[in-house]
Design a protein around this motif. Structure first.
Motif, PDB file in Angstrom:
ATOM      1  N   GLY A   6      -3.553  36.463  54.042  1.00 36.66           N
ATOM      2  CA  GLY A   6      -2.611  36.431  55.445  1.00 36.66           C
ATOM      3  C   GLY A   6      -1.177  35.791  55.448  1.00 36.66           C
ATOM      4  O   GLY A   6      -0.215  36.082  55.757  1.00 36.66           O
ATOM      5  N   PHE A   7      -1.271  34.481  54.695  1.00 30.75           N
ATOM      6  CA  PHE A   7      -0.241  33.915  54.636  1.00 30.75           C
ATOM      7  C   PHE A   7       0.591  34.420  53.594  1.00 30.75           C
ATOM      8  O   PHE A   7       1.948  34.355  53.938  1.00 30.75           O
ATOM      9  CB  PHE A   7      -0.528  32.396  53.952  1.00 30.75           C
ATOM     10  N   ILE A   8       0.380  34.961  52.496  1.00 33.95           N
ATOM     11  CA  ILE A   8       1.320  35.553  51.661  1.00 33.95           C
ATOM     12  C   ILE A   8       1.660  36.791  52.193  1.00 33.95           C
ATOM     13  O   ILE A   8       3.162  37.250  52.047  1.00 33.95           O
ATOM     14  CB  ILE A   8       0.429  36.130  50.224  1.00 33.95           C
ATOM     15  N   VAL A   9       0.966  37.685  53.164  1.00 33.43           N
ATOM     16  CA  VAL A   9       1.644  38.736  53.658  1.00 33.43           C
ATOM     17  C   VAL A   9       2.824  38.442  54.678  1.00 33.43           C
ATOM     18  O   VAL A   9       3.965  38.774  54.539  1.00 33.43           O
ATOM     19  CB  VAL A   9       0.637  39.610  54.416  1.00 33.43           C
ATOM     20  N   LEU A  10       2.421  37.228  55.382  1.00 31.21           N
ATOM     21  CA  LEU A  10       3.556  36.622  56.266  1.00 31.21           C
ATOM     22  C   LEU A  10       4.584  36.266  55.519  1.00 31.21           C
ATOM     23  O   LEU A  10       5.825  36.495  56.219  1.00 31.21           O
ATOM     24  CB  LEU A  10       2.988  35.509  57.088  1.00 31.21           C
ATOM     25  N   ALA A  11       4.602  35.423  54.484  1.00 28.18           N
ATOM     26  CA  ALA A  11       5.837  34.981  53.671  1.00 28.18           C
ATOM     27  C   ALA A  11       6.425  36.351  53.140  1.00 28.18           C
ATOM     28  O   ALA A  11       7.785  36.432  52.988  1.00 28.18           O
ATOM     29  CB  ALA A  11       5.255  34.202  52.439  1.00 28.18           C
ATOM     30  N   LEU A  12       5.821  37.481  52.777  1.00 26.09           N
ATOM     31  CA  LEU A  12       6.559  38.588  52.391  1.00 26.09           C
ATOM     32  C   LEU A  12       7.297  39.543  53.412  1.00 26.09           C
ATOM     33  O   LEU A  12       7.979  40.258  52.897  1.00 26.09           O
ATOM     34  CB  LEU A  12       5.546  39.467  51.519  1.00 26.09           C
ATOM     35  N   LEU A  13       6.853  39.298  54.482  1.00 26.79           N
ATOM     36  CA  LEU A  13       7.389  40.236  55.626  1.00 26.79           C
ATOM     37  C   LEU A  13       8.859  40.368  55.884  1.00 26.79           C
ATOM     38  O   LEU A  13       9.387  41.338  55.880  1.00 26.79           O
ATOM     39  CB  LEU A  13       6.716  39.957  57.086  1.00 26.79           C
ATOM     40  N   PRO A  14       9.499  39.040  55.621  1.00 25.63           N
ATOM     41  CA  PRO A  14      10.916  39.087  55.691  1.00 25.63           C
ATOM     42  C   PRO A  14      11.776  39.864  54.695  1.00 25.63           C
ATOM     43  O   PRO A  14      12.954  40.182  54.808  1.00 25.63           O
ATOM     44  CB  PRO A  14      11.416  37.571  55.781  1.00 25.63           C
ATOM     45  N   LEU A  15      10.874  40.017  53.427  1.00 28.35           N
ATOM     46  CA  LEU A  15      11.481  40.747  52.374  1.00 28.35           C
ATOM     47  C   LEU A  15      11.285  42.310  52.379  1.00 28.35           C
ATOM     48  O   LEU A  15      11.915  42.667  51.296  1.00 28.35           O
ATOM     49  CB  LEU A  15      10.812  40.078  51.072  1.00 28.35           C
ATOM     50  N   ALA A  16      10.652  42.584  53.423  1.00 26.14           N
ATOM     51  CA  ALA A  16      10.531  44.037  53.409  1.00 26.14           C
ATOM     52  C   ALA A  16      11.749  44.690  53.658  1.00 26.14           C
ATOM     53  O   ALA A  16      12.779  44.431  54.493  1.00 26.14           O
ATOM     54  CB  ALA A  16       9.589  44.492  54.473  1.00 26.14           C
ATOM     55  N   PRO A  17      12.276  45.831  52.869  1.00 20.41           N
ATOM     56  CA  PRO A  17      13.345  46.411  52.859  1.00 20.41           C
ATOM     57  C   PRO A  17      13.681  47.278  54.285  1.00 20.41           C
ATOM     58  O   PRO A  17      14.933  47.361  54.554  1.00 20.41           O
ATOM     59  CB  PRO A  17      13.282  47.643  51.816  1.00 20.41           C
ATOM     60  N   SER A  18      12.779  47.535  55.009  1.00 21.28           N
ATOM     61  CA  SER A  18      12.921  48.316  56.375  1.00 21.28           C
ATOM     62  C   SER A  18      12.058  48.061  57.317  1.00 21.28           C
ATOM     63  O   SER A  18      10.834  47.422  56.888  1.00 21.28           O
ATOM     64  CB  SER A  18      13.295  49.660  56.119  1.00 21.28           C
ATOM     65  N   LEU A  19      12.155  48.578  58.294  1.00 14.56           N
ATOM     66  CA  LEU A  19      10.701  48.500  59.343  1.00 14.56           C
ATOM     67  C   LEU A  19       9.553  49.303  58.833  1.00 14.56           C
ATOM     68  O   LEU A  19       8.498  48.623  58.951  1.00 14.56           O
ATOM     69  CB  LEU A  19      11.506  49.256  60.647  1.00 14.56           C
ATOM     70  N   MET A  21      22.105  29.151  58.381  1.00 14.20           N
ATOM     71  CA  MET A  21      21.145  28.269  59.026  1.00 14.20           C
ATOM     72  C   MET A  21      19.665  28.968  59.262  1.00 14.20           C
ATOM     73  O   MET A  21      18.871  28.567  58.658  1.00 14.20           O
ATOM     74  CB  MET A  21      21.725  27.902  60.364  1.00 14.20           C
ATOM     75  N   THR A  22      19.939  30.104  59.970  1.00 12.21           N
ATOM     76  CA  THR A  22      18.586  31.029  60.025  1.00 12.21           C
ATOM     77  C   THR A  22      18.101  31.317  58.750  1.00 12.21           C
ATOM     78  O   THR A  22      17.015  31.439  58.422  1.00 12.21           O
ATOM     79  CB  THR A  22      18.893  32.220  60.915  1.00 12.21           C
ATOM     80  N   ASP A  23      18.941  31.501  57.729  1.00  9.10           N
ATOM     81  CA  ASP A  23      18.413  32.085  56.333  1.00  9.10           C
ATOM     82  C   ASP A  23      17.594  31.044  55.660  1.00  9.10           C
ATOM     83  O   ASP A  23      16.520  31.198  55.138  1.00  9.10           O
ATOM     84  CB  ASP A  23      19.704  32.421  55.486  1.00  9.10           C
ATOM     85  N   SER A  24      18.049  29.842  55.765  1.00 11.53           N
ATOM     86  CA  SER A  24      17.549  28.687  55.093  1.00 11.53           C
ATOM     87  C   SER A  24      16.338  28.327  55.930  1.00 11.53           C
ATOM     88  O   SER A  24      15.110  28.154  55.276  1.00 11.53           O
ATOM     89  CB  SER A  24      18.488  27.490  55.042  1.00 11.53           C
ATOM     90  N   LEU A  25      16.257  28.688  56.901  1.00  8.26           N
ATOM     91  CA  LEU A  25      15.019  28.458  57.756  1.00  8.26           C
ATOM     92  C   LEU A  25      13.708  29.265  57.453  1.00  8.26           C
ATOM     93  O   LEU A  25      12.713  28.765  57.263  1.00  8.26           O
ATOM     94  CB  LEU A  25      15.251  28.744  59.433  1.00  8.26           C
TER      95      LEU A  25
END
Lengths: 100, 106, 171
Positions: free
Chosen positions: B50-63, B1-5
């Protein structure tokens, strides 16, 4: 996700290419220097998307370097070509006549 | 659920980013003088980034990876603001650069 | 009257920490590089304190956070504003230049304000000479000066400065 990222990268490349046509037409050197700013934003976004799409983390470093170097290109332009450090001698009215 | 969101919001952010970049490019064609074009490039393209960066943030491998993404964004913002100011100043100080004639080719 | 500069030791420690965190992020937390990064951070921080001694304007964390939120929301407004103008067939722009007298002191506050304004709605910093800032406005019909003064107050907040608005009242 990878497919979508690749599509986004292709789209960004397209906007970059179209913008470069405008930059190439100029006419003033300052207009052409906008290309450097263009690579500083669109180019950085493109590289960051590609870094994830192609699983090449090194492209993130390329993006960072590009962002920093884009300013240096502009600094070189305004100090060596336009010489903003020297006082202006032409009135502002000329720019109005030129950009119509 | 969260993943698809997260996936859906990433898709929306990426599309928004693309749209703003497209509008920024449109600005280069519709605006007729250099200074106004800088407005389009700086503000619209930075929002797109800014939008692209926000979209890519969850894909970051680590903190650290996420922080690095944000650092690149900050660097690009600072670069864009500085470039915009320098080109604007150049246009203001030298409305007609001395070697403009040599660069003309069309 | 500028406040007293922060002590060089505090500045040195602060800059070392920031540089080390940046190193950690840029190397993606790679453990083998942390030792080298620590040495480099300390050396660079020492050199930076030698070259750029602490200014009289220490940062306030609260003001910085407020400024950050303001900056983010206003830059979104700026992008949407230019996009809206570009997409409307009539292209509603009326470019022009205005010159303002800034109330924030010289140095980092003035520099931060001029750079921020380039990313704010409708304004682009063109020339900063002393306390005179020339802005290129996308639309001179907009209340540009009001927006600039609002941004100026936020920038003053970052450095914990009080801005007297007498300039604004007399205009």
């Amino acid at each position: 996700m990878t497919l979508m990222l690749n599509a986004v990268a292709a789209f960004l490349l397209l906007t970059l290419l179209i913008a470069l046509v405008r930059i190439w037409r100029g006419p003033a050197p300052a207009d052409r220097m906008l290309a450097s700013q263009l690579f500083g934003t669109t180019g950085v976004a493109l590289l960051m998307v590609l870094a994830h799409a192609q699983s090449m983390p090194a492209l993130m470093d390329v993006a960072l370097t590009l962002a920093v170097l884009s300013v240096l290109a502009i600094v070189a332009f305004v100090t060596r070509v336009v010489r903003i450090d020297q006082p202006a001698n032409s009135p502002d009215a000329e720019s109005e006549a030129r950009h119509d | 659920m969260t993943d698809s969101l997260i996936f859906v919001s990433q898709a929306v952010l990426l599309i928004l980013g693309c749209l703003f970049f497209a509008v920024g490019t449109l600005g280069l064609f519709r605006f007729s003088d250099t200074l106004t074009r800088i407005h389009a490039l700086t503000k619209v393209d930075n929002l797109g980034l800014g939008f692209i960066v926000l979209a890519l943030l969850p894909l970051a491998p680590s903190l650290a990876g996420g922080l690095k993404t944000l650092l690149i964004w900050a660097a690009a913002l600072a670069a864009s603001a500085t470039s915009a100011h320098l080109i604007a100043r150049a246009v203001h100080v030298r409305p007609e650069p001395p070697n403009a004639g040599e660069v003309e080719h069309d | 009257m500028p406040p007293a500069p922060a002590s060089p030791l505090i500045t040195f420690l602060f800059r070392s920490t920031v540089l080390f965190v940046v190193w950690w992020a840029l190397t993606l937390g790679e453990l083998s590089g942390l030792g080298f990064g620590a040495v480099v951070s300390v050396l660079v921080a020492w050199l930076s304190v030698r070259l750029f001694p602490p200014s009289g304007f220490p940062l306030r964390p609260g003001g910085l956070l407020l400024f950050f939120g303001y900056f983010l929301s206003r830059s979104v407004v700026a992008g949407v504003d230019v996009a809206r103008r570009l997409l409307s067939p009539a292209l509603p722009v009326q470019p022009g230049e205005i010159t303002l007298t800034l109330n924030v002191p010289e140095g980092s506050p003035r520099w931060l304000l001029a750079n921020t304004l380039s990313l704010m709605p409708g304004t682009l910093s063109v020339l900063l000479e002393g306390d005179q800032l020339t802005l290129h406005c996308l639309d001179t019909r907009d209340p540009v000066e009001r927006d600039v003064r609002a941004t100026e107050r936020r920038v003053a907040g970052v450095f914990g400065l009080a801005v007297d608005d007498c300039q604004e009242a007399t205009r």
